[in-house]
Design a protein around this motif. Structure first.
Motif: not given
Length: 286
Positions: A130-144
């Motif tokens: 997770a430390a390698q991730v700059e930005f992560a979002v969960i979309e309205p359809d549930g996809e990350i």
């Protein structure tokens, strides 16, 4: 009408109506479901099932109910297209889960996600830290969706300042042993060329399951007989080797001649060819 026959007719009619309504609602119904679309799909499916076997009620009542749900769903989709506020309220917004390598626990709780579920979704995208991730979002359809930090992103020709030519669509020229003339013509080749390439590979047309031509004119073949090993196309590798040989020959000529003018000419040609090879290398060695 016998009861079993009535059930068959109702089932076929329900399936047809469900297919028509789904087609009219569009592909989004089966690809990116919002909350309302999820409820609509379940409800219409349930109505269809009851309509098939509930012989005590008239079939038209079920079709009317399906039609009402269809119109409501169609109206909601139209409202989503026209209004940003309505779209955000119905579909909800994307939620940030990771920022700068830091997991936002409050947003995770808001979306009813656990750390294990988040890490599982990241692993599906080949991200194991997770430390390698700059930005992560969960979309309205549930996809990350996640964006890696700059230092962990794959190297591309663009990041190296290398310009590459656009690649054309790969054309499938043989399917089930049959030549597809239109894709073949789109690639700029003829049947004679195709037969010649197959002869080079030592395979017959009737043994070809699928054959494709890429933007470089290389033919890839999959055979019905999996025991036969088909050699991989070597056109690009051969061209790269020939260019390197020409460059080496020019350097050799420059070293072997005693004439100053010829030595300079060979040296300049060799330098220009090295520049061409460096530009073509990403295309010829991938």
């Amino acid at each position: 009408m016998p009861l079993w026959l009535e059930v068959v007719v109702r089932t076929l009619a329900s399936a047809l109506a469900l297919f028509v309504f789904t087609r009219l609602l569009g592909k989004r119904q089966i690809s990116q479901l919002s909350f309302f679309e999820y409820v609509t799909g379940i409800t219409i499916g349930s109505i269809t099932a009851y309509l098939s076997v509930d012989v005590d009620n008239h079939w038209s009542l079920g079709l009317i109910s399906m039609g009402v749900w269809f119109l409501v769903s169609l109206g909601i989709e139209y409202l989503q297209i026209k209004s940003v506020k309505a779209r955000n309220w119905i579909d909800s917004k994307s939620t940030v889960l990771i920022k700068g390598g830091k997991i936002l626990e409050e947003n995770l709780k808001k979306e009813k996600l656990t750390n294990d579920e988040l890490l599982e979704q990241l692993r599906k995208k080949s991200i194991f830290q997770a430390a390698q991730v700059e930005f992560a979002v969960i979309e309205p359809d549930g996809e990350i969706n996640a964006l890696l930090k700059k230092e962990y992103q794959p190297i591309t020709p663009s990041s190296l300042g290398i310009k590459v030519a656009p690649e054309q669509e790969t054309q499938t020229v043989i399917i089930d042993g049959n030549i597809m003339d239109e894709p073949l013509a789109t690639s700029g080749y003829s049947r004679q060329w195709l037969h010649t390439e197959l002869e080079k590979l030592g395979v017959s047309l009737d043994n070809v399951n699928i054959a494709q031509v890429d933007s470089f004119g290389q033919l890839y073949v999959d055979l019905y007989d999996d025991m036969i090993q088909v050699p991989q196309p070597q056109e690009r590798a051969t061209l790269y080797a020939q260019l390197k040989k020409c460059e080496a020959d020019l350097e050799l000529f420059a070293l072997s001649t005693d004439e100053t003018e010829a030595k300079q000419m060979y040296g300049e040609c060799s330098a220009k060819l090295i520049g061409v090879i460096n530009q073509m290398k990403p295309l010829l060695t991938q």
